[in-house]
Scaffold this motif. Sequence first.
Motif, PDB file in Angstrom:
ATOM      1  N   ALA A 132       0.848  -1.160  -0.021  1.00  0.00           N
ATOM      2  CA  ALA A 132      -0.011   0.141  -0.124  1.00  0.00           C
ATOM      3  C   ALA A 132       0.716   1.172   0.150  1.00  0.00           C
ATOM      4  O   ALA A 132       1.909   1.399   0.463  1.00  0.00           O
ATOM      5  N   ASP A 133       0.504   2.269  -0.779  1.00  0.00           N
ATOM      6  CA  ASP A 133       1.159   3.567  -0.697  1.00  0.00           C
ATOM      7  C   ASP A 133       0.830   4.379   0.380  1.00  0.00           C
ATOM      8  O   ASP A 133       1.615   5.094   1.146  1.00  0.00           O
ATOM      9  N   ASP A 134      -0.313   4.029   1.014  1.00  0.00           N
ATOM     10  CA  ASP A 134      -0.709   4.787   2.305  1.00  0.00           C
ATOM     11  C   ASP A 134      -0.033   4.097   3.640  1.00  0.00           C
ATOM     12  O   ASP A 134      -0.162   3.023   3.886  1.00  0.00           O
ATOM     13  N   PRO A 135       0.707   5.053   4.313  1.00  0.00           N
ATOM     14  CA  PRO A 135       1.257   4.673   5.373  1.00  0.00           C
ATOM     15  C   PRO A 135       0.731   3.966   6.525  1.00  0.00           C
ATOM     16  O   PRO A 135       1.286   3.386   7.246  1.00  0.00           O
ATOM     17  N   SER A 136      -0.682   4.368   6.493  1.00  0.00           N
ATOM     18  CA  SER A 136      -1.491   3.903   7.767  1.00  0.00           C
ATOM     19  C   SER A 136      -1.692   2.486   7.572  1.00  0.00           C
ATOM     20  O   SER A 136      -2.128   1.873   8.522  1.00  0.00           O
ATOM     21  N   TYR A 137      -1.148   1.859   6.489  1.00  0.00           N
ATOM     22  CA  TYR A 137      -1.298   0.229   6.356  1.00  0.00           C
ATOM     23  C   TYR A 137       0.247  -0.308   6.611  1.00  0.00           C
ATOM     24  O   TYR A 137       0.092  -1.508   6.353  1.00  0.00           O
ATOM     25  N   ALA A 138       1.063   0.509   6.644  1.00  0.00           N
ATOM     26  CA  ALA A 138       2.274   0.117   6.722  1.00  0.00           C
ATOM     27  C   ALA A 138       2.724  -0.737   8.187  1.00  0.00           C
ATOM     28  O   ALA A 138       2.058  -0.600   9.067  1.00  0.00           O
ATOM     29  N   GLY A 139       3.530  -1.672   7.998  1.00  0.00           N
ATOM     30  CA  GLY A 139       4.047  -2.533   8.948  1.00  0.00           C
ATOM     31  C   GLY A 139       3.794  -4.002   9.024  1.00  0.00           C
ATOM     32  O   GLY A 139       3.146  -4.347   7.821  1.00  0.00           O
ATOM     33  N   THR A 140       4.233  -4.757   9.872  1.00  0.00           N
ATOM     34  CA  THR A 140       4.083  -6.038   9.875  1.00  0.00           C
ATOM     35  C   THR A 140       3.026  -6.464  10.860  1.00  0.00           C
ATOM     36  O   THR A 140       3.106  -6.076  12.068  1.00  0.00           O
ATOM     37  N   MET A 141       1.937  -7.194  10.378  1.00  0.00           N
ATOM     38  CA  MET A 141       1.063  -7.692  11.352  1.00  0.00           C
ATOM     39  C   MET A 141       1.296  -9.246  11.533  1.00  0.00           C
ATOM     40  O   MET A 141       1.474  -9.831  10.570  1.00  0.00           O
ATOM     41  N   THR A 142       1.219  -9.410  12.808  1.00  0.00           N
ATOM     42  CA  THR A 142       1.381 -10.886  13.145  1.00  0.00           C
ATOM     43  C   THR A 142      -0.084 -11.741  13.474  1.00  0.00           C
ATOM     44  O   THR A 142      -0.893 -11.002  14.422  1.00  0.00           O
ATOM     45  N   MET A 143      -0.157 -12.795  12.637  1.00  0.00           N
ATOM     46  CA  MET A 143      -1.607 -13.407  12.745  1.00  0.00           C
ATOM     47  C   MET A 143      -1.247 -14.771  13.298  1.00  0.00           C
ATOM     48  O   MET A 143      -0.434 -15.626  12.571  1.00  0.00           O
ATOM     49  N   THR A 144      -1.442 -15.016  14.479  1.00  0.00           N
ATOM     50  CA  THR A 144      -1.638 -16.275  15.222  1.00  0.00           C
ATOM     51  C   THR A 144      -2.828 -16.995  14.962  1.00  0.00           C
ATOM     52  O   THR A 144      -4.031 -16.477  15.568  1.00  0.00           O
ATOM     53  N   TRP A 145      -2.797 -18.369  14.545  1.00  0.00           N
ATOM     54  CA  TRP A 145      -4.055 -19.054  14.223  1.00  0.00           C
ATOM     55  C   TRP A 145      -3.871 -20.254  15.379  1.00  0.00           C
ATOM     56  O   TRP A 145      -2.870 -21.200  15.055  1.00  0.00           O
ATOM     57  N   HIS A 146      -4.375 -20.253  16.601  1.00  0.00           N
ATOM     58  CA  HIS A 146      -4.109 -21.268  17.601  1.00  0.00           C
ATOM     59  C   HIS A 146      -5.204 -22.332  17.507  1.00  0.00           C
ATOM     60  O   HIS A 146      -6.471 -21.972  17.378  1.00  0.00           O
ATOM     61  N   LEU A 147      -4.970 -23.668  17.570  1.00  0.00           N
ATOM     62  CA  LEU A 147      -5.809 -24.630  17.192  1.00  0.00           C
ATOM     63  C   LEU A 147      -5.989 -25.577  18.592  1.00  0.00           C
ATOM     64  O   LEU A 147      -4.917 -25.804  19.265  1.00  0.00           O
TER      65      LEU A 147
END
Length: 155
Positions: A96-111
Amino acid sequence: MSRTDRADRVIGAPPAAVYRALLERESLEVWLPPDGMRGTIERWDPRPGGGFRMVLTYLAPSGSPGKTSDATDVVDVAFADLVPAERVVQRAVFEADDPSYAGTMTMTWHLEEVVDGTRVTVTAEDVPPGIDRAAHEAGIASSLAHLAAHVERTG
């Protein structure tokens, strides 16, 4: 400030079946896109340190809040941790060009095995501020509903 979004659902299938669906390319393309989107995986490497690139396309792009373009969200996902029938940890970066979407999101799927099948808890940490919390949590819940329908149908 760091933000965390969560959702969970019990799926009527054993943890091993749910785990398989988290790591099969064709399965992900079917169940991961939330309502109103379809997904295509362009790159696939299902191992720790590997990952995938998914293009999510809005089915009705008019007025859609696409991150990469008006009609798409493109996300690069790395597999940070894979524990069979227990956990999948992904690190997601949106194009994304929009800096408000920048960064790394961590998604944990716990079973977690429960009497009725598997409780799947999704925790999204470091959610970019440009992603609306209510829409994100609804999207995760939608993906979980699709995952349940897929796994319960295919086993």
